[in-house]
Design a protein around this motif. Structure first.
Motif, PDB file in Angstrom:
ATOM      1  N   THR A 154      17.799  -8.398  19.439  1.00  0.00           N
ATOM      2  CA  THR A 154      18.783  -7.641  18.345  1.00  0.00           C
ATOM      3  C   THR A 154      17.936  -6.496  17.963  1.00  0.00           C
ATOM      4  OG1 THR A 154      19.306  -9.713  17.475  1.00  0.00           O
ATOM      5  CG2 THR A 154      19.294  -7.864  16.051  1.00  0.00           C
ATOM      6  N   THR A 155      18.751  -5.439  18.091  1.00  0.00           N
ATOM      7  CA  THR A 155      18.126  -4.100  17.480  1.00  0.00           C
ATOM      8  C   THR A 155      17.754  -3.969  15.913  1.00  0.00           C
ATOM      9  OG1 THR A 155      19.925  -2.567  17.260  1.00  0.00           O
ATOM     10  CG2 THR A 155      19.111  -2.796  19.270  1.00  0.00           C
ATOM     11  N   THR A 156      16.872  -3.357  15.447  1.00  0.00           N
ATOM     12  CA  THR A 156      16.575  -3.094  14.161  1.00  0.00           C
ATOM     13  C   THR A 156      18.081  -2.699  13.379  1.00  0.00           C
ATOM     14  OG1 THR A 156      14.270  -2.303  14.436  1.00  0.00           O
ATOM     15  CG2 THR A 156      15.482  -1.795  12.566  1.00  0.00           C
ATOM     16  N   MET A 157      18.688  -1.766  14.214  1.00  0.00           N
ATOM     17  CA  MET A 157      19.942  -1.214  13.208  1.00  0.00           C
ATOM     18  C   MET A 157      21.138  -2.401  13.461  1.00  0.00           C
ATOM     19  SD  MET A 157      19.404   1.681  11.902  1.00  0.00           S
ATOM     20  CE  MET A 157      21.117   1.912  11.336  1.00  0.00           C
ATOM     21  N   SER A 158      21.148  -3.086  14.388  1.00  0.00           N
ATOM     22  CA  SER A 158      22.095  -4.192  14.217  1.00  0.00           C
ATOM     23  C   SER A 158      22.022  -5.427  13.564  1.00  0.00           C
ATOM     24  CB  SER A 158      22.473  -4.665  15.658  1.00  0.00           C
ATOM     25  OG  SER A 158      21.171  -5.410  16.126  1.00  0.00           O
ATOM     26  N   ALA A 159      20.446  -5.382  13.211  1.00  0.00           N
ATOM     27  CA  ALA A 159      20.362  -6.467  12.059  1.00  0.00           C
ATOM     28  C   ALA A 159      20.800  -5.977  10.649  1.00  0.00           C
ATOM     29  CB  ALA A 159      18.607  -6.552  11.780  1.00  0.00           C
ATOM     30  N   LEU A 164      26.901  -7.522  10.306  1.00  0.00           N
ATOM     31  CA  LEU A 164      27.110  -9.196  10.113  1.00  0.00           C
ATOM     32  C   LEU A 164      26.633  -9.753  11.426  1.00  0.00           C
ATOM     33  CD1 LEU A 164      30.650  -8.958   8.420  1.00  0.00           C
ATOM     34  CD2 LEU A 164      28.425  -9.551   7.410  1.00  0.00           C
ATOM     35  N   PRO A 165      25.808 -11.029  11.284  1.00  0.00           N
ATOM     36  CA  PRO A 165      25.393 -11.459  12.447  1.00  0.00           C
ATOM     37  C   PRO A 165      26.325 -12.612  13.112  1.00  0.00           C
ATOM     38  CG  PRO A 165      24.568 -12.498  10.411  1.00  0.00           C
ATOM     39  CD  PRO A 165      25.644 -11.504  10.078  1.00  0.00           C
ATOM     40  N   PHE A 166      27.408 -12.107  13.744  1.00  0.00           N
ATOM     41  CA  PHE A 166      28.263 -13.223  14.317  1.00  0.00           C
ATOM     42  C   PHE A 166      27.550 -13.981  15.463  1.00  0.00           C
ATOM     43  CE2 PHE A 166      31.928 -11.216  12.273  1.00  0.00           C
ATOM     44  CZ  PHE A 166      31.867  -9.857  12.422  1.00  0.00           C
ATOM     45  N   GLN A 167      26.915 -13.666  16.447  1.00  0.00           N
ATOM     46  CA  GLN A 167      26.488 -14.698  17.117  1.00  0.00           C
ATOM     47  C   GLN A 167      25.562 -15.485  16.510  1.00  0.00           C
ATOM     48  OE1 GLN A 167      27.787 -15.249  20.250  1.00  0.00           O
ATOM     49  NE2 GLN A 167      26.586 -17.072  20.064  1.00  0.00           N
ATOM     50  N   SER A 218      24.649 -16.030   6.298  1.00  0.00           N
ATOM     51  CA  SER A 218      23.390 -16.251   5.428  1.00  0.00           C
ATOM     52  C   SER A 218      22.317 -16.682   6.506  1.00  0.00           C
ATOM     53  CB  SER A 218      23.250 -17.017   4.376  1.00  0.00           C
ATOM     54  OG  SER A 218      22.020 -17.153   3.958  1.00  0.00           O
ATOM     55  N   ALA A 219      22.540 -17.658   7.190  1.00  0.00           N
ATOM     56  CA  ALA A 219      21.669 -18.052   8.450  1.00  0.00           C
ATOM     57  C   ALA A 219      21.526 -17.009   9.415  1.00  0.00           C
ATOM     58  CB  ALA A 219      22.036 -19.350   9.006  1.00  0.00           C
ATOM     59  N   GLY A 220      22.742 -16.388   9.852  1.00  0.00           N
ATOM     60  CA  GLY A 220      22.639 -15.353  10.836  1.00  0.00           C
ATOM     61  C   GLY A 220      21.868 -14.243  10.363  1.00  0.00           C
ATOM     62  N   ARG A 221      22.036 -13.835   9.221  1.00  0.00           N
ATOM     63  CA  ARG A 221      21.280 -12.622   8.872  1.00  0.00           C
ATOM     64  C   ARG A 221      20.052 -12.758   8.597  1.00  0.00           C
ATOM     65  NH1 ARG A 221      25.636 -12.447   4.625  1.00  0.00           N
ATOM     66  NH2 ARG A 221      27.210 -11.138   5.200  1.00  0.00           N
ATOM     67  N   TYR A 222      19.535 -14.183   8.411  1.00  0.00           N
ATOM     68  CA  TYR A 222      18.296 -14.258   8.104  1.00  0.00           C
ATOM     69  C   TYR A 222      17.515 -14.482   9.603  1.00  0.00           C
ATOM     70  CZ  TYR A 222      13.848 -17.013   7.404  1.00  0.00           C
ATOM     71  OH  TYR A 222      12.608 -17.473   7.180  1.00  0.00           O
ATOM     72  N   ALA A 223      18.064 -14.778  10.505  1.00  0.00           N
ATOM     73  CA  ALA A 223      17.564 -14.904  12.122  1.00  0.00           C
ATOM     74  C   ALA A 223      17.542 -13.592  12.281  1.00  0.00           C
ATOM     75  CB  ALA A 223      18.585 -15.630  12.898  1.00  0.00           C
ATOM     76  N   GLN A 224      18.278 -12.634  12.283  1.00  0.00           N
ATOM     77  CA  GLN A 224      18.107 -11.144  12.742  1.00  0.00           C
ATOM     78  C   GLN A 224      17.174 -10.361  11.766  1.00  0.00           C
ATOM     79  OE1 GLN A 224      21.921  -9.401  12.525  1.00  0.00           O
ATOM     80  NE2 GLN A 224      22.552  -9.975  14.348  1.00  0.00           N
ATOM     81  N   GLN A 225      16.976 -10.514  10.522  1.00  0.00           N
ATOM     82  CA  GLN A 225      15.915 -10.202   9.707  1.00  0.00           C
ATOM     83  C   GLN A 225      14.677 -10.667   9.803  1.00  0.00           C
ATOM     84  OE1 GLN A 225      17.669 -10.944   5.949  1.00  0.00           O
ATOM     85  NE2 GLN A 225      19.308  -9.390   5.945  1.00  0.00           N
ATOM     86  N   THR A 226      14.482 -11.756  10.490  1.00  0.00           N
ATOM     87  CA  THR A 226      13.152 -12.282  10.728  1.00  0.00           C
ATOM     88  C   THR A 226      12.554 -11.954  12.014  1.00  0.00           C
ATOM     89  OG1 THR A 226      14.074 -14.327  11.047  1.00  0.00           O
ATOM     90  CG2 THR A 226      13.065 -13.827   8.764  1.00  0.00           C
ATOM     91  N   ASN A 232      16.721 -22.160   1.832  1.00  0.00           N
ATOM     92  CA  ASN A 232      17.307 -20.937   2.615  1.00  0.00           C
ATOM     93  C   ASN A 232      17.932 -21.529   3.862  1.00  0.00           C
ATOM     94  OD1 ASN A 232      16.860 -18.961   4.723  1.00  0.00           O
ATOM     95  ND2 ASN A 232      15.535 -17.961   3.487  1.00  0.00           N
ATOM     96  N   PRO A 233      19.237 -21.487   4.018  1.00  0.00           N
ATOM     97  CA  PRO A 233      19.640 -22.493   5.113  1.00  0.00           C
ATOM     98  C   PRO A 233      19.358 -21.785   6.765  1.00  0.00           C
ATOM     99  CG  PRO A 233      21.214 -20.713   4.243  1.00  0.00           C
ATOM    100  CD  PRO A 233      20.004 -20.824   3.175  1.00  0.00           C
ATOM    101  N   GLY A 234      18.921 -20.286   6.758  1.00  0.00           N
ATOM    102  CA  GLY A 234      18.635 -19.928   7.938  1.00  0.00           C
ATOM    103  C   GLY A 234      16.991 -20.139   8.298  1.00  0.00           C
ATOM    104  N   GLN A 235      16.233 -20.394   7.445  1.00  0.00           N
ATOM    105  CA  GLN A 235      14.548 -20.740   7.479  1.00  0.00           C
ATOM    106  C   GLN A 235      14.963 -22.405   7.842  1.00  0.00           C
ATOM    107  OE1 GLN A 235      12.164 -21.750   3.855  1.00  0.00           O
ATOM    108  NE2 GLN A 235      11.538 -19.851   4.529  1.00  0.00           N
ATOM    109  N   VAL A 236      15.442 -23.123   7.175  1.00  0.00           N
ATOM    110  CA  VAL A 236      15.699 -24.517   7.590  1.00  0.00           C
ATOM    111  C   VAL A 236      16.325 -24.843   8.905  1.00  0.00           C
ATOM    112  CG1 VAL A 236      16.654 -26.863   7.236  1.00  0.00           C
ATOM    113  CG2 VAL A 236      16.034 -25.395   5.262  1.00  0.00           C
ATOM    114  N   TRP A 237      17.198 -23.788   9.541  1.00  0.00           N
ATOM    115  CA  TRP A 237      17.869 -24.072  10.620  1.00  0.00           C
ATOM    116  C   TRP A 237      16.891 -23.703  11.925  1.00  0.00           C
ATOM    117  CZ3 TRP A 237      20.518 -18.921  12.671  1.00  0.00           C
ATOM    118  CH2 TRP A 237      20.843 -19.249  14.035  1.00  0.00           C
ATOM    119  N   MET A 238      16.136 -22.596  11.420  1.00  0.00           N
ATOM    120  CA  MET A 238      15.293 -22.188  12.587  1.00  0.00           C
ATOM    121  C   MET A 238      13.853 -22.806  12.715  1.00  0.00           C
ATOM    122  SD  MET A 238      15.817 -18.050  11.913  1.00  0.00           S
ATOM    123  CE  MET A 238      14.793 -17.710  13.341  1.00  0.00           C
TER     124      MET A 238
END
Length: 240
Positions: free
Chosen positions: A2-7, A10-13, A109-117, A221-227
């Motif tokens: 994932t690139t910085t800009m694509s983060a 919306l984190p579809f995948q 939310s979880a997808g955004r967290y995955a990209q942002q981290t 945090n759903p993304g945090q728990v997921w990851m």
């Protein structure tokens, strides 16, 4: 990668991956699968048959992958209810909307967290900013948090990374050092204090605990728990 800009988008995948990793779980009520367990389990409150839950899951996955609208989901909801003879709580239109919006907002939310981290993204955007949805009838606490900038690793995001309640449309915006300066800031804000709350389930009499400013059951945090949390470490899923 994932690139910085694509983060920023919306984190579809990542959202799809979040939904796919869930285990299907039946329930008799909305507190059966509680808080963090929702990051690992797909459930519909009051749906006690696995086939019924699986049908709803397929439609939510379709909505995420193909962009199914709420109105289209409502039609599928009606078909599923009739096929299984499900006696659900609440009017059909309202219940369909709760299932649709809650599952999609958590996945996004979880997808955004995955990209942002991702390390590259955190290096460029070390701060996160709480952004209110702009709702016509805002929750006072969510509106008070609007614009708050904290480090991405601040404990605040452990319990108040949106969505922070039923129908909450708040989000988190990544902020760079340069972005911080463009906002005229000399530094970050003071993190809001986490204050405990207690609420009684009127139906069961069960005492539910949570955090002030967040709807009960949403203070995680759903993304945090997921990851980061294995399924066996999530309360309520040990035997699933």
């Amino acid at each position: 990668m994932t690139t910085t800009m694509s983060a920023i988008g919306l984190p579809f995948q990542e959202a799809i991956d979040y939904l796919r990793q869930k285990v299907t779980v039946t329930s008799t009520g909305w507190t059966d699968v509680w808080q963090k367990a929702n990051a690992k389990a797909f459930t519909v409150a009051g749906a006690t048959a696995t086939a019924l839950v699986e049908d709803f899951r397929r439609e939510i996955e379709k909505a995420l992958e193909d962009g199914t609208t709420l109105e289209e989901f409502r039609k599928r909801f009606g078909e599923i209810v009739r096929r299984h003879g499900w006696d659900h709580v609440g009017k059909p239109g309202w219940r369909a909307r709760v299932i649709y919006e809650t599952n999609l907002s958590m996945a996004y939310s979880a997808g955004r967290y995955a990209q942002q981290t991702e390390p590259e993204t955190l290096a460029a955007f070390p701060y996160w900013q709480y952004v209110h949805s702009g709702a016509r009838h805002p929750r006072k606490q969510h509106l008070a948090w609007n614009g708050t900038v904290l480090r991405a690793d601040d404990p605040f995001w452990d319990w108040a990374y949106p969505p922070n309640g039923w129908g909450c449309g708040c989000r988190v915006r990544p902020v760079s050092e340069a972005g911080l300066k463009r906002q005229g800031r000399r530094g970050i804000d003071q993190a809001p204090e986490r204050l405990p709350i207690r609420e009684v389930n009127r139906k069961t009499g069960e005492v539910l605990t949570g955090s002030q400013g967040v709807d009960v059951g949403f203070d995680y945090n759903p993304g945090q728990v997921w990851m980061n949390a294995p399924r066996s470490a999530v309360p309520g899923l040990n035997d699933t």
